[in-house]
Design a protein around this motif. Structure first.
Motif, mmCIF file in Angstrom:
data_model
loop_
_atom_site.group_PDB
_atom_site.id
_atom_site.type_symbol
_atom_site.label_atom_id
_atom_site.label_comp_id
_atom_site.label_asym_id
_atom_site.label_seq_id
_atom_site.Cartn_x
_atom_site.Cartn_y
_atom_site.Cartn_z
ATOM 1 N N GLN A 97 0.913 -1.180 0.035
ATOM 2 C CA GLN A 97 0.301 0.175 -0.133
ATOM 3 C C GLN A 97 0.837 1.093 0.181
ATOM 4 O O GLN A 97 0.737 2.330 -1.164
ATOM 5 C CB GLN A 97 -0.781 -0.532 1.311
ATOM 6 N N GLY A 99 3.578 4.022 -0.776
ATOM 7 C CA GLY A 99 4.499 4.004 -1.866
ATOM 8 C C GLY A 99 4.372 4.038 -2.993
ATOM 9 O O GLY A 99 4.886 3.565 -3.741
ATOM 10 N N CYS A 100 2.757 2.885 -3.281
ATOM 11 C CA CYS A 100 2.847 2.057 -4.583
ATOM 12 C C CYS A 100 1.881 3.014 -4.838
ATOM 13 O O CYS A 100 1.200 4.114 -4.975
ATOM 14 C CB CYS A 100 2.359 0.971 -4.422
ATOM 15 N N THR A 101 1.781 2.801 -6.745
ATOM 16 C CA THR A 101 0.733 3.752 -7.273
ATOM 17 C C THR A 101 -0.353 3.299 -7.586
ATOM 18 O O THR A 101 -0.144 2.226 -6.730
ATOM 19 C CB THR A 101 1.668 4.494 -8.512
ATOM 20 N N GLU A 102 -1.548 3.632 -7.678
ATOM 21 C CA GLU A 102 -2.894 3.261 -7.797
ATOM 22 C C GLU A 102 -2.813 2.187 -8.263
ATOM 23 O O GLU A 102 -3.165 1.140 -8.553
ATOM 24 C CB GLU A 102 -4.099 4.384 -8.090
ATOM 25 N N ASP A 103 -2.200 2.173 -9.733
ATOM 26 C CA ASP A 103 -2.553 1.139 -10.599
ATOM 27 C C ASP A 103 -1.409 -0.450 -9.826
ATOM 28 O O ASP A 103 -2.190 -1.110 -10.055
ATOM 29 C CB ASP A 103 -1.404 0.852 -11.669
ATOM 30 N N GLU A 104 -0.539 -0.588 -9.142
ATOM 31 C CA GLU A 104 0.234 -1.166 -8.450
ATOM 32 C C GLU A 104 -0.884 -2.136 -7.577
ATOM 33 O O GLU A 104 -1.016 -3.115 -7.471
ATOM 34 C CB GLU A 104 1.141 -1.200 -7.884
ATOM 35 N N LYS A 105 -1.542 -1.088 -6.878
ATOM 36 C CA LYS A 105 -2.344 -1.920 -5.654
ATOM 37 C C LYS A 105 -3.567 -2.163 -7.094
ATOM 38 O O LYS A 105 -4.504 -3.453 -6.093
ATOM 39 C CB LYS A 105 -3.470 -0.322 -5.325
ATOM 40 N N GLU A 106 -4.337 -1.493 -7.464
ATOM 41 C CA GLU A 106 -5.137 -2.163 -8.408
ATOM 42 C C GLU A 106 -4.914 -3.585 -8.811
ATOM 43 O O GLU A 106 -5.320 -4.689 -8.573
ATOM 44 C CB GLU A 106 -5.918 -1.610 -9.861
#
Length: 114
Positions: A97, A99-106
């Motif tokens: 969660q 330090g991650c981008t929204e794309d990585e979280k998705e």
């Protein structure tokens, strides 16, 4: 976890922990590694980066009833074992969660559904 394997084994022995799931191991590849005194870490990490990673640590007496190790990716690992006539599945998961981008979280969320 880099350089902390022996500390994990000592902690498990001291606290009498039989199975320990760990996240953010930061080790590359899908391997098994001896930590010392019979403890073994089964881990799954990305091949190209040294972040994320999950694993499960077992003491020596639980290595023999191990039936299967399924390493899906650097977010999910499952160990299937037979203990006392029962089949047990131990699952270690990680959803990055901070330090991650929204794309990585998705993408991380999608791996749970597959």
């Amino acid at each position: 976890m880099t350089g902390r394997g022996r500390e994990v084994a000592d902690l498990m022995r001291e606290k009498k922990v039989d199975v320990m799931c760990v996240q953010e191991t930061r080790w590359k590849g899908n391997k098994a590694k001896e930590l010392g005194d019979g403890y073994k870490l089964y881990h799954s990490g990305a091949n190209k980066q040294s972040r994320n990673g999950v694993g499960i640590v077992l003491p020596g007496e639980l290595k023999n009833p191990l039936i299967e190790v399924h390493k899906k990716n650097d977010h999910i690992i499952r160990l299937k074992m037979c203990c006392g006539g029962e089949i047990l599945n131990n699952i270690s998961t990680y959803a990055p969660q901070v330090g991650c981008t929204e794309d990585e979280k998705e993408i991380s969320g999608e791996t749970w559904i597959e």
